[in-house]
Design an enzyme around this catalytic site. Structure first.
Site, PDB file in Angstrom:
ATOM      1  N   TYR A  46       0.897  -1.129  -0.156  1.00 35.21           N
ATOM      2  CA  TYR A  46       0.222   0.171   0.024  1.00 35.21           C
ATOM      3  C   TYR A  46       0.949   1.265  -0.124  1.00 35.21           C
ATOM      4  O   TYR A  46       1.665   1.156   0.815  1.00 35.21           O
ATOM      5  CB  TYR A  46      -0.760   0.166   1.120  1.00 35.21           C
ATOM      6  CG  TYR A  46      -1.730   1.170   1.386  1.00 35.21           C
ATOM      7  CD1 TYR A  46      -2.994   1.534   0.559  1.00 35.21           C
ATOM      8  CD2 TYR A  46      -1.559   2.134   2.457  1.00 35.21           C
ATOM      9  CE1 TYR A  46      -3.706   2.616   0.549  1.00 35.21           C
ATOM     10  CE2 TYR A  46      -2.516   3.360   2.388  1.00 35.21           C
ATOM     11  CZ  TYR A  46      -3.570   3.381   1.647  1.00 35.21           C
ATOM     12  OH  TYR A  46      -4.345   4.628   1.806  1.00 35.21           O
TER      13      TYR A  46
ATOM     14  N   ASP B 223       9.275   2.703   0.084  1.00 33.52           N
ATOM     15  CA  ASP B 223       8.325   3.486   0.708  1.00 33.52           C
ATOM     16  C   ASP B 223       8.423   2.999   2.185  1.00 33.52           C
ATOM     17  O   ASP B 223       8.084   1.959   2.609  1.00 33.52           O
ATOM     18  CB  ASP B 223       6.841   2.987   0.193  1.00 33.52           C
ATOM     19  CG  ASP B 223       5.659   3.735   0.892  1.00 33.52           C
ATOM     20  OD1 ASP B 223       6.019   4.394   1.937  1.00 33.52           O
ATOM     21  OD2 ASP B 223       4.471   3.631   0.615  1.00 33.52           O
TER      22      ASP B 223
ATOM     23  N   LYS C 279       3.916   9.004   8.910  1.00 34.46           N
ATOM     24  CA  LYS C 279       3.747   8.353  10.190  1.00 34.46           C
ATOM     25  C   LYS C 279       4.793   8.789  11.437  1.00 34.46           C
ATOM     26  O   LYS C 279       4.408   9.910  11.758  1.00 34.46           O
ATOM     27  CB  LYS C 279       3.672   6.761   9.905  1.00 34.46           C
ATOM     28  CG  LYS C 279       2.574   6.156   9.074  1.00 34.46           C
ATOM     29  CD  LYS C 279       2.023   5.087   9.284  1.00 34.46           C
ATOM     30  CE  LYS C 279       0.630   4.807   8.372  1.00 34.46           C
ATOM     31  NZ  LYS C 279       0.779   4.157   6.843  1.00 34.46           N
TER      32      LYS C 279
HETATM   33  C1  PLP Z   1       0.212   4.498   5.736  1.00 37.64           C
HETATM   34  C2  PLP Z   1       1.044   4.336   4.540  1.00 37.64           C
HETATM   35  C3  PLP Z   1       0.962   5.114   3.419  1.00 37.64           C
HETATM   36  C4  PLP Z   1       0.007   6.141   3.564  1.00 37.64           C
HETATM   37  O1  PLP Z   1       0.237   7.328   4.401  1.00 37.64           O
HETATM   38  P1  PLP Z   1      -1.043   8.262   4.718  1.00 37.64           P
HETATM   39  O2  PLP Z   1      -0.419   9.221   5.565  1.00 37.64           O
HETATM   40  O3  PLP Z   1      -2.101   7.561   5.260  1.00 37.64           O
HETATM   41  O4  PLP Z   1      -1.318   9.114   3.443  1.00 37.64           O
HETATM   42  C5  PLP Z   1       1.877   4.969   2.403  1.00 37.64           C
HETATM   43  N1  PLP Z   1       2.651   3.858   2.460  1.00 37.64           N
HETATM   44  C6  PLP Z   1       2.652   3.196   3.497  1.00 37.64           C
HETATM   45  C7  PLP Z   1       3.642   2.010   3.407  1.00 37.64           C
HETATM   46  C8  PLP Z   1       1.690   3.177   4.428  1.00 37.64           C
HETATM   47  O5  PLP Z   1       1.820   2.112   5.346  1.00 37.64           O
END
Ligand code: PLP
Length: 430
Positions: free
Chosen positions: A144, A239, A267
């Site tokens: 994701y 990511d 995060k």
């Molecule tokens: C949570 C998450 C996102 C998206 O971040 P948001 O602040 O919710 O937009 C992107 N990549 C990874 C791996 C994530 O866990």
């Protein structure tokens, strides 16, 4: 456990907010519950509006690695709030946080702050496309990367929790430039990156997958990916929105010792306030406006409250020993939970790395999206409800990770173990 205030608020919320929530997994649909409305939190505890206390293994989906309402973070936010909440102009705090990020994350030489992980990933692929002059983005099934159009192809997190393949509203014209391949599959990876018909700008990956449950990379997988992308001039994007400042101070790239070209953060980097970031090699980052032609902007980017919280968070995390202690504690906890599964005979596979872990209700190995899908989500729902009734707050989906924080005490973990064993027993006997 009385949940009447939460139930009442949920009824009211549904009248004015789609599904009553501002992010879908929060609605708890896949575990057959209505959501709790949270009122306050401290350390490893969250309290709902009916004043029930729970030990929290969601940690706001990762950011609260130092526990909730850490005094240093709260003091930092209060300290700057008096001076104004947004200027739309450069501030000293942005430079300070940027310097900290560059120092912390091995492959980052320059960094741009945004407001969320979604913004970080969508900006990073734009930059990779601008830098290479190519269009195709390669991602992995079940990873994701936020909710931008290009990523809603075989995506993880809420997309898999709700069992939808992608999303209406995303034009085919956009997703035709996204290729999604299985995680941990060397053969398909090589075939895809060697395909002359694909005009690949970048490969984006969660270096440890965390949005189809926790799935670490198999030995050599990221190394192979790094070699192939270097060979083809493809931009490799990690990511690290979950893994950044989570597995180690320098993220998964430090923990696993593999350097991407670009890194996305989110995060933890905001200490619980909305911050995202993307950064990497100067050569690539200098393509961003105003120095370069690739456009990306943000009215509230680098917001002073968010920067102050981020700086305070990183100051807590950079203290030597923080990660050793957290990761050791998490590994011990994981071992004890595995023992609960063995003793009760329940079909469960535990994946874990650092302070991330998932219990998949299947007796098979979980190494990719397809094997994760073999997990028994009904059993997860029962387990979730069992644990919630005992004051343990887990992620309301089989396909999310459990997050440990430095605030979880030995007593918290002992209680987790005891209740897990009780819940497993109850499930097996049913
Ligand atoms: C949570 C998450 C996102 C998206 O971040 P948001 O602040 O919710 O937009 C992107 N990549 C990874 C791996 C994530 O866990």
């Amino acid at each position: 456990m009385n949940r009447s205030r939460s139930d009442k608020l949920f009824l009211e919320a549904r009248k004015v907010i789609p599904g009553g929530v501002n992010s879908p997994v929060r609605a708890c649909k896949s575990v057959g519950c209505d959501p709790l409305f949270i009122n306050r939190a401290n350390g490893a505890s969250v309290y709902d509006v009916d004043d029930n206390r729970y030990t929290d293994y969601v940690c706001s989906w990762g950011p609260m690695i130092m526990g909730h309402a850490h005094p240093n973070i709260i003091t930092a936010i209060k300290g700057v709030a008096d001076q104004g909440t947004s200027f739309g102009a450069p501030t000293r705090a942005e430079v300070q946080l940027a310097e900290k990020v560059v120092q912390a994350v091995p492959s980052i030489e320059k960094v741009r702050f945004v407001n969320s992980g979604t913004e970080a990933t969508m900006s990073a692929i734009r930059l990779a496309r601008g830098f290479t002059g190519r269009d195709t983005v390669v991602k992995f099934d079940g990873c994701y990367h936020g909710h931008a159009d290009s990523f809603l192809v075989k995506a993880g997190s809420g997309v898999v929790t709700l069992g939808i393949p992608g999303s209406p509203g995303v034009p085919d014209d956009i997703v035709k430039n996204t290729v999604s391949i299985p995680y941990n599959n060397f053969e398909i990876l090589e075939k895809t990156l060697n395909d002359p018909k694909l005009d690949i700008a970048c490969v984006i990956i969660e270096p440890v997958a965390g949005n189809m449950g926790c799935i670490p990379p198999q030995e050599g997988f990221l190394e192979t990916l790094r070699e192939l992308t270097t060979e083809k001039g493809i931009v490799l994007i990690f990511d690290e929105v979950i893994t950044g400042f989570r597995l180690a101070y320098g993220g998964a790239q430090e923990y696993l010792n593999i350097m991407p070209d670009l890194t996305c953060l989110g995060k933890i980097i905001g200490g619980g306030l909305p911050v995202g970031a993307y950064g990497g090699k100067t050569e690539i980052m200098d393509q961003i406006a105003p120095d370069g032609p690739v456009y990306q902007a943000g009215t509230l980017s680098g917001n002073p409250l968010a920067m102050a919280a981020g700086i305070a968070a990183l100051e807590i995390l950079e203290v030597p020993g923080f990660y050793d202690e957290l990761n050791t504690k998490s590994a011990e906890c994981l071992n004890r939970l595995k023992k609960c599964a063995e003793e009760t005979g329940i079909a469960a596979t535990f994946n874990g790395i650092g302070s991330l872990m998932t219990c998949f209700f299947t007796d098979q190995e979980v190494v990719d999206f397809d094997s994760a899908m073999k997990a028994d989500t009904d059993r997860y729902a029962t387990h979730y409800q069992n644990m919630l009734a005992k004051g343990i707050y887990l992620a309301p989906s089989q396909f999310e990770v459990a997050f440990m924080s430095s605030a979880h005490s030995p007593e918290d973990l002992e209680y987790l173990e005891k209740m897990t064993e009780w819940s497993f027993k109850k499930i097996v006997e049913k």
